[in-house]
Design an enzyme around this catalytic site. Structure first.
Site, PDB file in Angstrom:
ATOM      1  N   GLY A 169       1.472   1.955   5.420  1.00  0.00           N
ATOM      2  CA  GLY A 169       0.957   0.784   6.640  1.00  0.00           C
ATOM      3  C   GLY A 169       1.441  -0.226   6.181  1.00  0.00           C
ATOM      4  O   GLY A 169       2.324  -0.470   4.890  1.00  0.00           O
TER       5      GLY A 169
ATOM      6  N   GLN B 229       2.172  -9.538   5.286  1.00  0.00           N
ATOM      7  CA  GLN B 229       2.994  -9.019   4.102  1.00  0.00           C
ATOM      8  C   GLN B 229       4.373  -9.499   4.310  1.00  0.00           C
ATOM      9  O   GLN B 229       5.257  -9.209   3.448  1.00  0.00           O
ATOM     10  CB  GLN B 229       2.844  -7.538   3.883  1.00  0.00           C
ATOM     11  CG  GLN B 229       1.466  -7.176   3.416  1.00  0.00           C
ATOM     12  CD  GLN B 229       1.441  -5.725   3.208  1.00  0.00           C
ATOM     13  OE1 GLN B 229       1.038  -4.921   4.193  1.00  0.00           O
ATOM     14  NE2 GLN B 229       1.752  -5.200   2.085  1.00  0.00           N
TER      15      GLN B 229
ATOM     16  N   CYS C 172       0.282  -0.548  -2.673  1.00  0.00           N
ATOM     17  CA  CYS C 172       0.614  -1.843  -1.720  1.00  0.00           C
ATOM     18  C   CYS C 172       1.867  -2.157  -1.770  1.00  0.00           C
ATOM     19  O   CYS C 172       2.311  -2.356  -2.940  1.00  0.00           O
ATOM     20  CB  CYS C 172      -0.537  -2.787  -1.946  1.00  0.00           C
ATOM     21  SG  CYS C 172      -0.264  -4.179  -0.711  1.00  0.00           S
ATOM     22  N   LEU C 173       2.428  -2.406  -0.604  1.00  0.00           N
ATOM     23  CA  LEU C 173       3.685  -2.885  -0.494  1.00  0.00           C
ATOM     24  C   LEU C 173       3.906  -4.265  -1.225  1.00  0.00           C
ATOM     25  O   LEU C 173       5.027  -4.476  -1.634  1.00  0.00           O
ATOM     26  CB  LEU C 173       4.372  -3.020   1.010  1.00  0.00           C
ATOM     27  CG  LEU C 173       4.658  -1.745   1.593  1.00  0.00           C
ATOM     28  CD1 LEU C 173       5.161  -1.863   3.146  1.00  0.00           C
ATOM     29  CD2 LEU C 173       5.704  -0.833   1.033  1.00  0.00           C
TER      30      LEU C 173
ATOM     31  N   HIS D  59      -7.630  -0.831   3.969  1.00  0.00           N
ATOM     32  CA  HIS D  59      -6.804  -1.652   3.288  1.00  0.00           C
ATOM     33  C   HIS D  59      -6.065  -2.425   3.861  1.00  0.00           C
ATOM     34  O   HIS D  59      -5.844  -3.685   3.633  1.00  0.00           O
ATOM     35  CB  HIS D  59      -5.933  -0.380   2.487  1.00  0.00           C
ATOM     36  CG  HIS D  59      -4.702  -0.962   1.694  1.00  0.00           C
ATOM     37  ND1 HIS D  59      -4.644  -1.223   0.507  1.00  0.00           N
ATOM     38  CD2 HIS D  59      -3.706  -1.911   2.014  1.00  0.00           C
ATOM     39  CE1 HIS D  59      -3.345  -1.699  -0.006  1.00  0.00           C
ATOM     40  NE2 HIS D  59      -2.899  -2.146   0.874  1.00  0.00           N
ATOM     41  N   GLU D  60      -5.236  -2.235   5.178  1.00  0.00           N
ATOM     42  CA  GLU D  60      -4.712  -2.774   6.031  1.00  0.00           C
ATOM     43  C   GLU D  60      -5.518  -4.154   6.562  1.00  0.00           C
ATOM     44  O   GLU D  60      -4.938  -5.183   6.624  1.00  0.00           O
ATOM     45  CB  GLU D  60      -3.895  -2.185   7.193  1.00  0.00           C
ATOM     46  CG  GLU D  60      -2.905  -1.485   6.697  1.00  0.00           C
ATOM     47  CD  GLU D  60      -1.849  -1.806   5.809  1.00  0.00           C
ATOM     48  OE1 GLU D  60      -1.457  -2.987   5.665  1.00  0.00           O
ATOM     49  OE2 GLU D  60      -1.415  -1.068   4.869  1.00  0.00           O
TER      50      GLU D  60
ATOM     51  N   HIS E   5      -5.939  -6.985   4.261  1.00  0.00           N
ATOM     52  CA  HIS E   5      -4.941  -7.911   4.287  1.00  0.00           C
ATOM     53  C   HIS E   5      -5.140  -9.216   5.059  1.00  0.00           C
ATOM     54  O   HIS E   5      -4.742 -10.286   4.910  1.00  0.00           O
ATOM     55  CB  HIS E   5      -3.343  -7.251   4.515  1.00  0.00           C
ATOM     56  CG  HIS E   5      -2.754  -6.721   3.570  1.00  0.00           C
ATOM     57  ND1 HIS E   5      -2.433  -7.389   2.465  1.00  0.00           N
ATOM     58  CD2 HIS E   5      -2.609  -5.487   3.315  1.00  0.00           C
ATOM     59  CE1 HIS E   5      -1.931  -6.566   1.455  1.00  0.00           C
ATOM     60  NE2 HIS E   5      -1.987  -5.274   1.913  1.00  0.00           N
TER      61      HIS E   5
END
Length: 184
Positions: free
Chosen positions: A53, A58, A103-104, A145-146, A149
Protein backbone atom coordinates in the site's frame (compact mmCIF):
# COMPACT_ATOMS: atom_id res chain seq x y z
CA UNK A 1 0.38 10.87 -35.35
CA UNK A 2 0.89 11.50 -31.66
CA UNK A 3 1.54 8.31 -29.76
CA UNK A 4 0.86 8.63 -26.05
CA UNK A 5 3.32 6.45 -24.19
CA UNK A 6 2.30 5.11 -20.81
CA UNK A 7 4.75 7.15 -18.80
CA UNK A 8 5.93 5.51 -15.63
CA UNK A 9 6.74 7.86 -12.84
CA UNK A 10 8.34 6.37 -9.79
CA UNK A 11 8.37 9.11 -7.19
CA UNK A 12 10.78 9.51 -4.29
CA UNK A 13 9.51 8.09 -1.01
CA UNK A 14 9.49 10.48 1.94
CA UNK A 15 11.28 8.65 4.76
CA UNK A 16 11.23 9.06 8.52
CA UNK A 17 12.06 11.45 10.25
CA UNK A 18 11.04 13.83 7.43
CA UNK A 19 8.51 16.28 8.97
CA UNK A 20 6.31 16.10 5.85
CA UNK A 21 5.05 12.73 7.14
CA UNK A 22 3.33 14.62 9.99
CA UNK A 23 1.69 17.36 7.91
CA UNK A 24 -2.07 17.77 7.61
CA UNK A 25 -3.69 16.17 4.60
CA UNK A 26 -6.72 17.61 2.83
CA UNK A 27 -9.78 16.21 1.05
CA UNK A 28 -9.80 15.96 -2.72
CA UNK A 29 -12.53 18.26 -4.04
CA UNK A 30 -12.72 16.75 -7.52
CA UNK A 31 -11.17 13.75 -9.26
CA UNK A 32 -9.51 15.48 -12.20
CA UNK A 33 -6.61 14.62 -14.52
CA UNK A 34 -4.10 15.76 -11.88
CA UNK A 35 -5.55 13.33 -9.34
CA UNK A 36 -5.66 10.51 -11.90
CA UNK A 37 -2.01 11.16 -12.74
CA UNK A 38 -1.11 11.15 -9.03
CA UNK A 39 -2.88 7.78 -8.67
CA UNK A 40 -0.89 6.37 -11.63
CA UNK A 41 2.37 7.67 -10.13
CA UNK A 42 1.46 6.20 -6.72
CA UNK A 43 0.76 2.85 -8.41
CA UNK A 44 4.12 2.87 -10.20
CA UNK A 45 5.91 3.93 -7.02
CA UNK A 46 4.20 1.32 -4.82
CA UNK A 47 5.10 -1.53 -7.21
CA UNK A 48 8.64 -0.26 -7.80
CA UNK A 49 9.21 -0.49 -4.02
CA UNK A 50 7.25 -3.75 -3.55
CA UNK A 51 4.73 -2.06 -1.28
CA UNK A 52 1.37 -3.53 -0.24
CA UNK A 53 0.00 0.00 0.00
CA UNK A 54 1.02 3.64 -0.30
CA UNK A 55 -0.40 6.98 0.79
CA UNK A 56 0.02 10.21 -1.17
CA UNK A 57 1.76 11.84 1.81
CA UNK A 58 4.56 9.28 1.39
CA UNK A 59 5.54 10.97 -1.86
CA UNK A 60 5.15 14.46 -0.39
CA UNK A 61 1.58 15.07 -1.60
CA UNK A 62 -1.03 16.14 0.93
CA UNK A 63 -4.21 14.87 -0.75
CA UNK A 64 -6.17 12.32 1.30
CA UNK A 65 -5.46 9.38 -1.01
CA UNK A 66 -4.06 5.92 -0.48
CA UNK A 67 -3.80 2.73 -2.54
CA UNK A 68 -3.84 -0.90 -1.50
CA UNK A 69 -2.37 -3.60 -3.71
CA UNK A 70 -5.12 -5.46 -5.58
CA UNK A 71 -4.04 -8.87 -4.32
CA UNK A 72 -3.95 -7.67 -0.70
CA UNK A 73 -7.47 -6.26 -1.28
CA UNK A 74 -8.74 -9.74 -2.16
CA UNK A 75 -8.12 -9.89 -5.89
CA UNK A 76 -5.70 -12.06 -7.85
CA UNK A 77 -2.12 -11.40 -8.99
CA UNK A 78 -3.25 -9.14 -11.85
CA UNK A 79 -5.82 -7.08 -9.94
CA UNK A 80 -5.45 -3.33 -10.15
CA UNK A 81 -4.71 -1.58 -6.86
CA UNK A 82 -7.76 -0.31 -4.99
CA UNK A 83 -7.76 3.50 -4.82
CA UNK A 84 -9.14 5.28 -1.75
CA UNK A 85 -9.89 9.00 -2.09
CA UNK A 86 -10.99 10.90 1.05
CA UNK A 87 -11.21 7.63 3.00
CA UNK A 88 -12.85 7.35 6.41
CA UNK A 89 -12.68 4.39 8.76
CA UNK A 90 -16.32 3.83 9.67
CA UNK A 91 -15.91 0.70 11.79
CA UNK A 92 -13.23 -1.30 13.56
CA UNK A 93 -13.92 -4.60 15.27
CA UNK A 94 -12.79 -8.12 15.98
CA UNK A 95 -10.57 -7.43 18.97
CA UNK A 96 -6.93 -6.47 18.85
CA UNK A 97 -4.50 -8.49 16.80
CA UNK A 98 -0.70 -8.33 16.91
CA UNK A 99 0.97 -8.50 13.51
CA UNK A 100 4.17 -7.51 11.78
CA UNK A 101 4.10 -4.31 9.73
CA UNK A 102 6.57 -2.63 7.45
CA UNK A 103 6.31 0.75 5.77
CA UNK A 104 7.84 2.30 2.65
CA UNK A 105 8.74 5.35 4.78
CA UNK A 106 10.73 3.08 7.14
CA UNK A 107 12.86 0.96 4.76
CA UNK A 108 13.98 -2.30 6.32
CA UNK A 109 11.97 -1.77 9.51
CA UNK A 110 9.46 -4.45 10.53
CA UNK A 111 7.74 -4.31 13.91
CA UNK A 112 4.77 -5.93 15.60
CA UNK A 113 1.80 -3.58 15.84
CA UNK A 114 -1.46 -4.17 17.71
CA UNK A 115 -4.58 -3.17 15.78
CA UNK A 116 -8.26 -4.11 15.59
CA UNK A 117 -8.58 -7.22 13.42
CA UNK A 118 -11.21 -5.74 11.08
CA UNK A 119 -11.74 -2.35 9.51
CA UNK A 120 -14.45 -0.94 7.29
CA UNK A 121 -13.55 2.04 5.10
CA UNK A 122 -15.75 4.32 3.02
CA UNK A 123 -14.03 6.22 0.22
CA UNK A 124 -14.33 7.53 -3.31
CA UNK A 125 -12.74 5.75 -6.28
CA UNK A 126 -11.07 7.38 -9.30
CA UNK A 127 -14.44 7.47 -11.10
CA UNK A 128 -15.71 9.67 -8.26
CA UNK A 129 -18.06 6.98 -6.90
CA UNK A 130 -18.43 6.19 -3.22
CA UNK A 131 -17.73 2.63 -2.08
CA UNK A 132 -17.13 0.68 1.10
CA UNK A 133 -14.71 -2.13 1.74
CA UNK A 134 -14.31 -4.28 4.79
CA UNK A 135 -11.17 -6.21 5.51
CA UNK A 136 -9.72 -8.39 8.20
CA UNK A 137 -6.24 -9.76 8.76
CA UNK A 138 -3.80 -8.33 6.17
CA UNK A 139 -6.36 -6.15 4.40
CA UNK A 140 -7.78 -4.83 7.68
CA UNK A 141 -4.24 -4.03 8.83
CA UNK A 142 -3.31 -2.37 5.51
CA UNK A 143 -6.48 -0.21 5.53
CA UNK A 144 -5.70 1.04 9.03
CA UNK A 145 -1.97 1.51 8.35
CA UNK A 146 -2.54 3.59 5.21
CA UNK A 147 -5.36 5.57 6.84
CA UNK A 148 -2.97 6.38 9.72
CA UNK A 149 -0.66 8.09 7.21
CA UNK A 150 -3.43 10.57 6.38
CA UNK A 151 -3.62 11.57 10.05
CA UNK A 152 0.15 11.85 10.59
CA UNK A 153 0.25 8.64 12.62
CA UNK A 154 3.29 6.50 11.87
CA UNK A 155 4.62 3.02 12.60
CA UNK A 156 6.98 4.46 15.22
CA UNK A 157 3.97 5.85 17.16
CA UNK A 158 2.55 2.34 17.58
CA UNK A 159 5.44 0.74 19.48
CA UNK A 160 7.04 1.01 22.92
CA UNK A 161 10.07 3.10 23.86
CA UNK A 162 12.68 0.40 23.25
CA UNK A 163 11.37 -0.31 19.73
CA UNK A 164 11.12 3.47 19.06
CA UNK A 165 14.84 3.88 19.82
CA UNK A 166 15.70 0.84 17.70
CA UNK A 167 13.73 2.30 14.75
CA UNK A 168 15.38 5.73 15.15
CA UNK A 169 18.85 4.15 15.12
CA UNK A 170 18.02 1.96 12.15
CA UNK A 171 16.66 4.95 10.18
CA UNK A 172 19.72 7.04 11.05
CA UNK A 173 21.95 4.25 9.67
CA UNK A 174 19.75 3.98 6.57
CA UNK A 175 20.00 7.73 5.86
CA UNK A 176 23.79 7.66 6.42
CA UNK A 177 24.04 4.76 3.95
CA UNK A 178 21.94 6.67 1.38
CA UNK A 179 24.19 9.74 1.70
CA UNK A 180 27.28 7.56 1.19
CA UNK A 181 25.80 5.98 -1.93
CA UNK A 182 24.80 9.37 -3.35
CA UNK A 183 28.27 10.87 -2.82
CA UNK A 184 30.08 7.77 -4.15
Amino acid sequence: FAHEAASMAVLDIVTYPDPRLRENTFDVEEVDDGIRELVRDLTDTMYAHNGAGIAAIQVGRMERIFLIDGKVAGGDEDSEPVVFINPKIIAQSGGDDLGEEGCLSFPGVFVDVKRPRQARVRAMNVAGEMFEIEGDELLGRALQHEHDHLTGRLLIDMVGLVKKEMIKRKMKRWHTQQEREESA
